[in-house]
Write an enzyme that holds these catalytic residues in place. Structure first.
Site, PDB file in Angstrom:
ATOM      1  N   GLY B  11      31.632 -15.467 -17.174  1.00 12.44           N
ATOM      2  CA  GLY B  11      32.149 -16.838 -17.210  1.00 12.44           C
ATOM      3  C   GLY B  11      33.066 -17.014 -18.395  1.00 12.44           C
ATOM      4  N   ARG B  72      34.304 -11.428 -11.701  1.00 10.70           N
ATOM      5  CA  ARG B  72      33.098 -10.615 -11.518  1.00 10.70           C
ATOM      6  C   ARG B  72      33.471  -9.473 -10.580  1.00 10.70           C
ATOM      7  NH1 ARG B  72      29.304 -13.670 -14.104  1.00 10.70           N
ATOM      8  NH2 ARG B  72      29.857 -15.867 -14.157  1.00 10.70           N
ATOM      9  N   ASP B 103      25.832 -11.345 -21.387  1.00 11.29           N
ATOM     10  CA  ASP B 103      24.801 -10.400 -21.024  1.00 11.29           C
ATOM     11  C   ASP B 103      25.240  -9.323 -20.021  1.00 11.29           C
ATOM     12  OD1 ASP B 103      22.119 -10.412 -19.038  1.00 11.29           O
ATOM     13  OD2 ASP B 103      21.804 -10.295 -21.216  1.00 11.29           O
ATOM     14  N   THR B 126      30.059 -16.660 -24.504  1.00 13.05           N
ATOM     15  CA  THR B 126      29.377 -17.384 -23.427  1.00 13.05           C
ATOM     16  C   THR B 126      28.953 -18.739 -23.966  1.00 13.05           C
ATOM     17  OG1 THR B 126      27.350 -17.553 -22.129  1.00 13.05           O
ATOM     18  CG2 THR B 126      27.272 -16.120 -24.032  1.00 13.05           C
ATOM     19  N   ASP B 128      26.471 -20.434 -23.159  1.00 14.05           N
ATOM     20  CA  ASP B 128      25.021 -20.676 -23.079  1.00 14.05           C
ATOM     21  C   ASP B 128      24.251 -20.372 -24.358  1.00 14.05           C
ATOM     22  OD1 ASP B 128      25.082 -21.588 -20.454  1.00 14.05           O
ATOM     23  OD2 ASP B 128      24.958 -19.567 -19.637  1.00 14.05           O
ATOM     24  N   ASP B 130      22.813 -17.769 -25.211  1.00 20.12           N
ATOM     25  CA  ASP B 130      21.569 -17.042 -24.958  1.00 20.12           C
ATOM     26  C   ASP B 130      21.698 -15.537 -25.178  1.00 20.12           C
ATOM     27  OD1 ASP B 130      23.266 -16.616 -22.872  1.00 20.12           O
ATOM     28  OD2 ASP B 130      21.787 -16.934 -21.300  1.00 20.12           O
ATOM     29  N   ARG B 172      20.859 -22.020 -17.294  1.00 22.86           N
ATOM     30  CA  ARG B 172      19.946 -21.664 -16.223  1.00 22.86           C
ATOM     31  C   ARG B 172      18.654 -21.074 -16.800  1.00 22.86           C
ATOM     32  NH1 ARG B 172      23.680 -19.103 -11.798  1.00 22.86           N
ATOM     33  NH2 ARG B 172      24.919 -20.947 -12.332  1.00 22.86           N
TER      34      ARG B 172
END
Lengths: 322, 322, 322, 322
Positions: B11, B72, B103, B126, B128, B130, B172
């Protein structure tokens, strides 16, 4: 006339506070007392009135939402409800009303006037811009710019991934926001309630954009532009073409936020015009701005007539998507 | 080492361009040639490489998205795909890679290194947040501020109407965005994937807020915080309590837009650190910023370990919703 | 007509790119070739022309500044300079010009037409809004909103400290920006070039504001509103009253940044109208938007006539500062 | 401890309201009563105290400035002034204080504690980030992003005209804002109080940028980076090189506006930590955030030690200007 009331009704719109402020300060400057009625017709029935002086509206010009709150009132739809509201106004010595809101709010004000002889003046406060009697409504320019900001962001992402985005903006019955945002955001397709779109044609335009070398396509869809909104149209396009659009529904973020300069100036002018109209003995009229001048339209006409989108702009949008 | 490649994958995140710019300029300043690989692993397989000099990255620092595009790639998940990619890199004389992504992008880079002996360094891009190995990832601060801006707007509307809003933000598997935005936006409830919420408890908090005199309540829900996201939770709450929340899903607007100062500085530092790591002979590591210093973490560890949210902040949020 | 040229000239204004894009796409849609002339009249003399197709103007709609650059050219003020420019245009087969700029740019275009018989059409691109022939000029709405944003910020600080701020906005000869920003920003005093202010009166209004309980006062001063601008007026007020105002000169930040929706739509319409005017055989005219419709004004008239500020708005501002 | 006081002092900073809110809500949640002292030490001397409950700080998290106002007090610099302040606090039953401000505010709090035995805890509220004991101060991130936004705008204009801009940001004694904004804004030169610049070297870098093909150059100058600030440096550069820079002084707009997410979260944490420190019996300490954890530093140390800029970032900035 010694005391007037002001209230906001229906959906909130950025600039409502600027309009309230203008009503209060223009009113006080003209020697009136001004009371605010909270939560629209609900507060009118409940007697939720507060005195408003020039300092009470300080520091509100730049705030979104409405400091007087707004609500939808079922009770006001009944004659009994309106009678209660009228009684409260009389008790409080309110001799005239400035109603800031949309279509439904105007109808309510009109009934109140017809049944209880209370002078009312409407000021168009709704982001949808679908009120007859004013070129622009209070909140429209802000809503357009917020939606545009979102589209600019999504375009970054769309172009990075070679994606097709369907973006839903407000507008159940009128495409003003969609049209303005679509042109300003460089949308490949703009879908309006005023002009049904065929999903196959929409798919073809997207494919054609891709053939022309565009890395991404943006389709701006008014809420009422297709059954099921942007999601509904996206599915119809997918079924017919295999294109897999991403969907974003902008929703309530379009309503809030600090009003733009245009909305603050418009709201200030219309709030002041509302008071001046009451003082001039006008009643049952809506104030508006037409060709940069203040205009008065009978409320009956304002709720019956329909304001059309500019078809030339719509055509222009198609040329510019080249 | 004479020539290195840089690419973005997964992303897109605001700040990726700042990282690319830093790779290019730091690389060239150190005497390297830099090539950009477009559309991530897809472009690596297709051989879509372009030379990048200092002027090619001019005027990109402030842009959202990624100038190198991202995609992707299914083919890269196969050994054959990776072999093609590696062959292209060798043909082009690329002796090291800086991979900007999350990731999944790290896993791909690791495989490429393990199978084809190409030195790779990862940089965490990213929204996120994470990714293990860096306190913050590139794009997180921008995404948080965009979501916050939306919540500020919605609060205007929520307060004007006495409403309850459920707002879904990205995340998510991790609640970093929801937690930060929830505290900064003054949410009454924050729902994280890390901590299951009982809809009845959520309803009780909302009712309690109302009893305490709050005119509106905001519930911030991470995508993965409840089955069906904000919409799912809203329905569960409605069923149990009769509260009728409005739902807004912020979606892709969180990804785009001009990066914040923090993201631009972080991306600049990490892009430069990526080149320095390659030049220092490091391979298979991720660069990160920990306690304001550059840190290297083996990619294997970065993809296996989990970064936890700050539980103290989570508790603080509950106290502040008083 | 087969080939037309487009250029930007004078000070840059947000929305110029949207206008260029509209010229290119409308032109190509009508079967024309379009060339961009870089750096205004300077590039015309130097022969700095580039072909522009629909994809060359992709992703420019939202950008501030001008992709064709702008400059002031001394050589073009001479007959020799203009002859060189005209020769270059003929060599390149340019049969008509759309000039996006202000007053000075219009004068240049007019001379070029008069001396060398090249059809020219002007489009009003200047943040100052001081061009006759259009209700609004391209860039005005954006400049107003940027200045307003700055004033909103300064009010936070002013109110926290009980301070008086004098804020200078652009406008050497015309007070359009100051008036709009002043109303929208809730200024206590607005100082325009059109209406000389007496520093003693200004001081009295500020003192009166304080007596009325206002914690802070904002005075918006157009550049040309007082000798020495905001700083000059602040010193005059200080001398006469002992009030110690803080001064902020907004300067060039008002010129840049992503254009507002209104500016993008206006620029799109006017760019398209410029091409249509050329195709319709018009020459020596300026396109404009008057009462939401496209209007043509002879360039001679556009540079000679003066557009007045709205005096009613100016009075309104004083009432609203109550 | 039953009742504590909170106040803001010195220059206002975005996020101060978030800190006040956190003090109030954390305090009340812990069973304390909280009073707000208005206008800093001036209000302490005047006895301008107001009770603050959880609802009183509602809807303040997102506001710039400080709801408790701030002022500089000459009287508090005298022992008599401090004695009056202490007496007022005792009369009101205030048993501990959270002081939100900068260096000077900390010194005042320290004196009050030393002379009158009133427990005080400091929280770092200043946009300059020059307080020892916390990685970041409340307001810094917002100020940086506002300045960055201005620079992004100016770059549009600078690039359109091939111009050199000198932009002055806040920072009389410390270059934190200039350094962060300089990197994030892609400045060609960054001028800090910590590192004297030679105007001839500055001119050479600008000329070199132009030779490398850059259309514009941005020089970010901290207020205290050169005698006379950006204007002083611009004149020195002009004298030595003939370059004619445009100068913009950002000034007070950097102070105001809605705080960023980072500032709101930081302020929330530090406000809460201030109350917890008082409850834990700490006194004469400043709360701060170091490496994402709450840290306590003796006030004496906080006002004596100096926080250094990150020299590695400064070097990085030079590489990235390639």
């Amino acid at each position: 006339m010694k005391r007037i009331g002001v209230f906001t009704s229906g959906g909130d719109a950025p600039g409502m506070n600027a309009a309230i402020r203008a009503v209060v300060r223009t009113g006080v400057a003209a020697g009136l007392e001004v009371v605010g009625i909270r939560s629209g017709y609900e507060g009118m029935i409940a007697g939720d009135l507060i005195p408003l002086g020039p300092r009470d509206v300080a520091n509100t010009l730049q705030r979104g939402g409405t400091m007087l709150f707004t609500a939808r009132s079922k009770e006001f739809l009944t004659p009994e409800g309106r009678a209660k509201a009228a009684a409260n106004l009389r008790t409080a010595g309110v001799e005239g009303l400035v109603c800031i809101g949309g279509d439904g709010s105007y109808r309510g004000a009109l009934k109140l006037m017809q049944e209880h002889d209370i002078p009312v003046v409407g000021a168009p406060g709704t982001i949808d811009n679908d009120l007859y009697g004013s070129d622009y409504t209070i909140g429209f320019d802000t809503a357009v710019n917020i939606a545009l900001d979102a589209i600019d962001r999504i375009r970054d992402t769309a172009a990075s991934h070679s994606r097709v985005f369907f973006i839903e903006v407000m507008g159940r019955h009128a495409g003003f926001i969609a049209l303005e945002v679509g042109i300003a955001g460089g949308a490949e397709v703009i879908v309006l309630p005023e002009d049904p779109v065929d999903p196959s044609v929409c798919a073809e335009v997207i494919r054609d954009s891709s053939r022309k070398g565009k890395r991404s396509s943006i389709v701006v869809v008014a809420e009422g532009g297709y059954p099921g909104g942007a999601q509904g149209l996206a599915e119809a396009v997918k079924t017919r073409s295999g294109i897999e659009p991403k969907v974003t529904v902008l929703g309530h973020i379009q309503r809030g936020g600090s009003p733009t300069a245009m909305d603050r100036v418009l709201a200030s002018r219309l709030g002041a015009a509302g008071v001046e109209a009451l003082l001039a003995g006008k009643r049952g009229v809506a104030v508006g701005q037409i060709n940069d001048e203040i205009a008065l339209t009978p409320l009956e006409e304002a709720v019956q007539q329909r304001k059309d989108i500019n078809r030339l702009k719509y055509k222009l949008a198609q040329v510019l998507a080249l």
